[in-house]
Scaffold this motif. Structure first.
Motif, PDB file in Angstrom:
ATOM      1  N   ASN A 176       0.855  -1.185   0.000  1.00  0.00           N
ATOM      2  CA  ASN A 176       0.000   0.000   0.000  1.00  0.00           C
ATOM      3  C   ASN A 176       0.892   1.236   0.000  1.00  0.00           C
ATOM      4  O   ASN A 176       1.590   1.509   0.959  1.00  0.00           O
ATOM      5  CB  ASN A 176      -0.903  -0.026   1.236  1.00  0.00           C
ATOM      6  CG  ASN A 176      -1.810   1.188   1.311  1.00  0.00           C
ATOM      7  OD1 ASN A 176      -1.841   2.005   0.403  1.00  0.00           O
ATOM      8  ND2 ASN A 176      -2.541   1.302   2.400  1.00  0.00           N
ATOM      9  N   ALA A 202      -0.330   4.348  -0.404  1.00  0.00           N
ATOM     10  CA  ALA A 202      -1.260   5.474  -0.283  1.00  0.00           C
ATOM     11  C   ALA A 202      -0.936   6.362   0.917  1.00  0.00           C
ATOM     12  O   ALA A 202      -1.789   7.094   1.383  1.00  0.00           O
ATOM     13  CB  ALA A 202      -2.690   4.953  -0.180  1.00  0.00           C
ATOM     14  N   LEU A 229      -3.045   6.252   4.565  1.00  0.00           N
ATOM     15  CA  LEU A 229      -4.386   5.684   4.394  1.00  0.00           C
ATOM     16  C   LEU A 229      -4.332   4.162   4.418  1.00  0.00           C
ATOM     17  O   LEU A 229      -3.500   3.540   3.758  1.00  0.00           O
ATOM     18  CB  LEU A 229      -4.998   6.148   3.070  1.00  0.00           C
ATOM     19  CG  LEU A 229      -5.164   7.647   2.905  1.00  0.00           C
ATOM     20  CD1 LEU A 229      -5.660   7.959   1.497  1.00  0.00           C
ATOM     21  CD2 LEU A 229      -6.119   8.201   3.940  1.00  0.00           C
ATOM     22  N   ASN A 230      -5.238   3.536   5.170  1.00  0.00           N
ATOM     23  CA  ASN A 230      -5.383   2.083   5.160  1.00  0.00           C
ATOM     24  C   ASN A 230      -6.304   1.676   4.027  1.00  0.00           C
ATOM     25  O   ASN A 230      -7.143   2.456   3.584  1.00  0.00           O
ATOM     26  CB  ASN A 230      -5.964   1.585   6.486  1.00  0.00           C
ATOM     27  CG  ASN A 230      -4.972   1.692   7.613  1.00  0.00           C
ATOM     28  OD1 ASN A 230      -3.769   1.581   7.408  1.00  0.00           O
ATOM     29  ND2 ASN A 230      -5.471   1.904   8.819  1.00  0.00           N
ATOM     30  N   MET A 231      -6.162   0.457   3.576  1.00  0.00           N
ATOM     31  CA  MET A 231      -7.037  -0.079   2.542  1.00  0.00           C
ATOM     32  C   MET A 231      -7.968  -1.103   3.177  1.00  0.00           C
ATOM     33  O   MET A 231      -7.531  -1.945   3.961  1.00  0.00           O
ATOM     34  CB  MET A 231      -6.210  -0.755   1.444  1.00  0.00           C
ATOM     35  CG  MET A 231      -5.326   0.207   0.695  1.00  0.00           C
ATOM     36  SD  MET A 231      -4.256  -0.588  -0.501  1.00  0.00           S
ATOM     37  CE  MET A 231      -5.430  -1.310  -1.600  1.00  0.00           C
ATOM     38  N   ALA A 232      -9.258  -1.038   2.847  1.00  0.00           N
ATOM     39  CA  ALA A 232     -10.240  -1.978   3.370  1.00  0.00           C
ATOM     40  C   ALA A 232     -10.687  -2.902   2.240  1.00  0.00           C
ATOM     41  O   ALA A 232     -10.930  -2.455   1.120  1.00  0.00           O
ATOM     42  CB  ALA A 232     -11.438  -1.242   3.942  1.00  0.00           C
ATOM     43  N   ARG A 233     -10.787  -4.204   2.552  1.00  0.00           N
ATOM     44  CA  ARG A 233     -11.238  -5.176   1.554  1.00  0.00           C
ATOM     45  C   ARG A 233     -12.744  -5.067   1.390  1.00  0.00           C
ATOM     46  O   ARG A 233     -13.489  -5.008   2.351  1.00  0.00           O
ATOM     47  CB  ARG A 233     -10.865  -6.589   2.030  1.00  0.00           C
ATOM     48  CG  ARG A 233     -11.289  -7.644   1.017  1.00  0.00           C
ATOM     49  CD  ARG A 233     -10.990  -9.028   1.527  1.00  0.00           C
ATOM     50  NE  ARG A 233     -12.079  -9.405   2.422  1.00  0.00           N
ATOM     51  CZ  ARG A 233     -11.991 -10.380   3.305  1.00  0.00           C
ATOM     52  NH1 ARG A 233     -10.881 -11.034   3.460  1.00  0.00           N
ATOM     53  NH2 ARG A 233     -13.013 -10.669   4.063  1.00  0.00           N
ATOM     54  N   LEU A 274      -8.354  -5.398   6.582  1.00  0.00           N
ATOM     55  CA  LEU A 274      -7.783  -4.065   6.615  1.00  0.00           C
ATOM     56  C   LEU A 274      -6.281  -4.179   6.419  1.00  0.00           C
ATOM     57  O   LEU A 274      -5.632  -4.999   7.055  1.00  0.00           O
ATOM     58  CB  LEU A 274      -8.094  -3.390   7.963  1.00  0.00           C
ATOM     59  CG  LEU A 274      -7.741  -1.927   8.111  1.00  0.00           C
ATOM     60  CD1 LEU A 274      -8.553  -1.078   7.143  1.00  0.00           C
ATOM     61  CD2 LEU A 274      -7.988  -1.472   9.539  1.00  0.00           C
ATOM     62  N   MET A 275      -5.734  -3.389   5.503  1.00  0.00           N
ATOM     63  CA  MET A 275      -4.302  -3.425   5.213  1.00  0.00           C
ATOM     64  C   MET A 275      -3.694  -2.067   5.495  1.00  0.00           C
ATOM     65  O   MET A 275      -4.204  -1.047   5.040  1.00  0.00           O
ATOM     66  CB  MET A 275      -4.057  -3.767   3.744  1.00  0.00           C
ATOM     67  CG  MET A 275      -4.431  -5.168   3.373  1.00  0.00           C
ATOM     68  SD  MET A 275      -4.126  -5.472   1.649  1.00  0.00           S
ATOM     69  CE  MET A 275      -5.752  -5.979   1.125  1.00  0.00           C
ATOM     70  N   ASP A 284       0.456  -0.887   5.672  1.00  0.00           N
ATOM     71  CA  ASP A 284       1.518  -0.751   4.677  1.00  0.00           C
ATOM     72  C   ASP A 284       1.551  -1.902   3.682  1.00  0.00           C
ATOM     73  O   ASP A 284       1.988  -1.754   2.556  1.00  0.00           O
ATOM     74  CB  ASP A 284       2.887  -0.663   5.364  1.00  0.00           C
ATOM     75  CG  ASP A 284       3.030   0.604   6.172  1.00  0.00           C
ATOM     76  OD1 ASP A 284       2.335   1.584   5.866  1.00  0.00           O
ATOM     77  OD2 ASP A 284       3.836   0.609   7.111  1.00  0.00           O
ATOM     78  N   ARG A 285       1.124  -3.108   4.125  1.00  0.00           N
ATOM     79  CA  ARG A 285       1.150  -4.268   3.233  1.00  0.00           C
ATOM     80  C   ARG A 285       0.130  -5.294   3.683  1.00  0.00           C
ATOM     81  O   ARG A 285      -0.254  -5.355   4.836  1.00  0.00           O
ATOM     82  CB  ARG A 285       2.541  -4.883   3.186  1.00  0.00           C
ATOM     83  CG  ARG A 285       2.990  -5.483   4.500  1.00  0.00           C
ATOM     84  CD  ARG A 285       4.437  -5.907   4.524  1.00  0.00           C
ATOM     85  NE  ARG A 285       4.645  -7.135   3.809  1.00  0.00           N
ATOM     86  CZ  ARG A 285       5.751  -7.427   3.147  1.00  0.00           C
ATOM     87  NH1 ARG A 285       6.746  -6.574   3.117  1.00  0.00           N
ATOM     88  NH2 ARG A 285       5.877  -8.557   2.531  1.00  0.00           N
TER      89      ARG A 285
END
Length: 52
Positions: free
Chosen positions: A10, A12, A15-19, A36-37, A39-40
């Motif tokens: 990630n 971004a 910012l976290n990424m949500a599946r 939830l991700m 950095d990776r």
């Protein structure tokens, strides 16, 4: 049977990424992607039919 180890990086910033939806058109996930991700994110996928 083929197996893949997937690593998603990630970039971004803070910012976290949500599946949203976790599905495969072919093969089988042995571990689902994280919900939830930061950095990776890492997970494993296997393919039942290696002839494709």
């Amino acid at each position: 049977m083929k197996a893949l180890h997937v690593t998603l990086l990630n970039q971004a910033g803070a910012l976290n990424m949500a599946r949203g939806v976790a599905r495969l058109d072919d093969g089988q996930g042995t571990e689902p992607p994280p919900l939830l991700m930061g950095d990776r994110g890492e997970w494993k996928v296997t393919e039942a039919d290696a002839t494709k």
